[in-house]
Design a protein around this motif. Structure first.
Motif, PDB file in Angstrom:
ATOM      1  N   LEU A  15       0.566  -1.296   0.017  1.00  0.00           N
ATOM      2  CA  LEU A  15       0.115   0.341  -0.217  1.00  0.00           C
ATOM      3  C   LEU A  15       0.906   1.409   0.110  1.00  0.00           C
ATOM      4  O   LEU A  15       0.624   2.370  -1.103  1.00  0.00           O
ATOM      5  N   ASP A  41      10.867   3.769   5.843  1.00  0.00           N
ATOM      6  CA  ASP A  41      10.803   2.469   5.898  1.00  0.00           C
ATOM      7  C   ASP A  41      11.915   1.497   6.586  1.00  0.00           C
ATOM      8  O   ASP A  41      12.931   1.346   6.566  1.00  0.00           O
ATOM      9  N   ASP A  76      13.541   2.478  11.731  1.00  0.00           N
ATOM     10  CA  ASP A  76      12.392   1.396  12.066  1.00  0.00           C
ATOM     11  C   ASP A  76      11.885   2.145  13.344  1.00  0.00           C
ATOM     12  O   ASP A  76      11.387   2.882  13.967  1.00  0.00           O
ATOM     13  N   TYR A  79      -2.548 -10.528  15.709  1.00  0.00           N
ATOM     14  CA  TYR A  79      -2.646  -9.377  14.581  1.00  0.00           C
ATOM     15  C   TYR A  79      -4.232  -8.721  14.275  1.00  0.00           C
ATOM     16  O   TYR A  79      -3.982  -7.012  14.617  1.00  0.00           O
ATOM     17  N   LYS A 106      -3.565  -4.344  15.889  1.00  0.00           N
ATOM     18  CA  LYS A 106      -4.592  -3.661  15.162  1.00  0.00           C
ATOM     19  C   LYS A 106      -5.913  -2.513  15.636  1.00  0.00           C
ATOM     20  O   LYS A 106      -5.391  -1.318  15.513  1.00  0.00           O
TER      21      LYS A 106
END
Ligand SMILES: NC(=O)c1ccc[n+]([C@@H]2O[C@H](COP(=O)([O-])OP(=O)(O)OC[C@H]3O[C@@H](n4cnc5c(N)ncnc54)[C@H](O)[C@@H]3O)[C@@H](O)[C@H]2O)c1
Ligand SMILES: C[C@@H](CO)CCC[C@@H](C)[C@H]1CC[C@H]2[C@@H]3[C@H](O)C=C4C[C@@H](O)CC[C@]4(C)[C@H]3CC[C@]12C
Length: 410
Positions: free
Chosen positions: A21, A43, A107, A200, A204
């Motif tokens: 994305l 990144d 990071d 996960y 989120k």
């Protein structure tokens, strides 16, 4: 009131800017954000595609000035990650204007690296995350990246005075839940028992909560932080590795894939270009519509049809020569459950030797077999979002990409 778009030279930071994305968000900003003066691409793994930004490409005549490894302005002597800067002259409808692209290898779990990257940014689009439902990373690492990483981004905005933060959340913050309750064409206000166990979705959900909770906090300088969270459903398009994995699996099976999920199970999907566009638009409008958008969540949506996960994939894999065998699941569900459990056992046994992380596990099987689709216009009502790419265009672009990769590792 903000100056005219042409006069403003804003600094945007995209975390995870080299991901599936993230790359589309970076390219969309370069093509469609007239206020852009500097674009910071942050990144853990800088993509080779960034190199093409230096050698001229679709943005008209590009030249690279001020290149080389420059430390971005250090904050109070905090060591900063090495960065590479290149100046792009991007051609826009409104004429030519220079955009500085700064690639930062960093990071998000390292607060000082995040603070150094955020310092001076007008907007942060935080897409960086560990998208792991296959058991590749430990729950601890998933939490570190997705939750602590997001906490670091929030604190960096507060400490350095950056006021606008768009967070890439996920449909999985809502569901499917541990009970497998369907979510049928729901919206941001649809009641649903969002109960999770998997690391996960838990990460989120907590990260999204942190972002929304931070809305209104005073940042350095005394003004309020304005945040919102975007919840894509299953994203597809150029660069979708799982689609590429299915294509390669079909090639290995002689051009066939075997149906394992009932066609009646609807799965929401959204084209990556439209998700990127929604991020760019939300970031642009967050300042003007802070009172309305601040602290809000928005599902990402477009005209992609509601279909089962496998049938939807065949919209792209069919024109690439694959065939989905069976109008009903060819494998009984109990056998899929057994195979999924066997994969978990094998992953555990093999872990000292190698990483075995197949697509099929109890979690992915449950998600794949649970209807989850959204039907909403909240993003349109709140900040004028309309999909940039039609279903036909999204489908064509994805097919061309699958054909171009030809199942290769790209
Ligand atoms: N792919 C989907 O279907 C989907 C759907 C909904 C939401 N999302 C969300 O969208 C975001 C992007 O997902 P994606 O599919 O592009 O995944 P991706 O893995 O392709 O991209 C994630 C990027 O984040 C970077 N990253 C990971 N850990 C990092 C760290 N510690 N520090 C800095 N960068 C780090 C990775 O290097 C990668 O470039 C994620 O937050 C994900 O939860 C994805
Ligand atoms: C049972 C298999 C037979 O073919 C099919 C397995 C399909 C699964 C690998 C995928 C089915 C649904 C996917 C998830 C969904 O699209 C939404 C997601 C949210 C996003 O934040 C991350 C990715 C994902 C969890 C996505 C992952 C792959 C599926 C589980």
């Amino acid at each position: 009131m903000a100056d005219s778009a042409q006069a403003q030279k804003l600094v945007y930071l995209v975390t995870g800017g080299c991901g599936f994305l993230g790359e589309h968000v970076v390219r969309m900003l370069l093509q469609r954000e007239p206020r852009l003066g500097e674009l910071r691409v942050f990144d853990l793994h800088l993509g080779p595609w960034l190199e093409e930004l230096k050698t001229g490409s679709r943005w008209g005549s590009l030249w690279r000035g001020g290149c080389g490894r420059f430390p971005i302005p250090s904050q109070a002597g905090i060591p900063t990650p090495a960065v590479e800067q290149m100046i792009l002259v991007s051609v826009h409808m409104d004429g030519i204007r220079p955009v500085r692209v700064t690639a930062i290898q960093g990071d998000v779990t390292q607060a000082h690296e995040v603070a150094a990257a955020v310092a001076g940014a007008h907007v942060v689009i935080h897409t960086a995350g560990l998208v792991d439902v296959f058991g590749r990373a430990s729950p601890k690492i998933i939490h570190e990246v997705n939750v602590q990483g997001t906490r670091n981004v929030i604190e960096a905005c507060v400490q350095t005075g950056t006021r606008f933060l768009v967070y890439t959340s996920s449909m999985e913050v809502v569901g499917p839940n541990t009970k497998g309750d369907p979510f049928y064409r729901g919206n941001e206000d649809t009641p649903y028992e969002a109960v999770h166990r998997h690391p996960y979705p838990c990460s989120k959900a907590l990260a999204e909560w942190l972002v929304l909770e931070a809305n209104g906090r005073k940042v350095c300088g005394g003004l309020p932080l304005v945040t919102c969270a975007l919840r894509p459903t299953g994203i597809y398009g150029e660069g979708h590795q799982i689609m590429r994995d299915f294509y390669r699996q079909g090639l290995r099976l002689g051009g066939r894939l075997f149906r394992a999920i009932p066609a009646s199970v609807e799965h929401g999907r959204v084209y990556v270009g439209n998700v990127a566009w929604m991020h760019v638009l939300a970031a642009r409008e967050l300042e003007r519509r802070a009172a309305l958008m601040g602290g809000q969540v928005y599902f990402c949506y477009d005209g992609s049809p509601y279909k089962s996960y496998e049938d939807f994939n065949m919209e792209f894999l069919g024109p690439c020569g694959l065939r989905l065998v069976g109008t009903r699941p060819l494998v009984p569900y109990w056998l899929l459950v057994f195979l999924a459990a066997l994969n978990v056992l094998l992953q555990w046994l093999l872990r000292p030797l190698l990483l075995y992380a197949p697509l099929l596990n109890p979690y992915t099987l449950a998600v794949a077999n649970t209807t989850f689709t959204v039907s909403t216009d909240k993003a349109q009502r709140h900040f004028g979002y309309e999909p940039l790419f039609s279903w036909e265009d999204s489908r064509t672009r994805t097919i061309l990409w699958v054909q171009a990769t030809g199942g290769s590792a790209q």
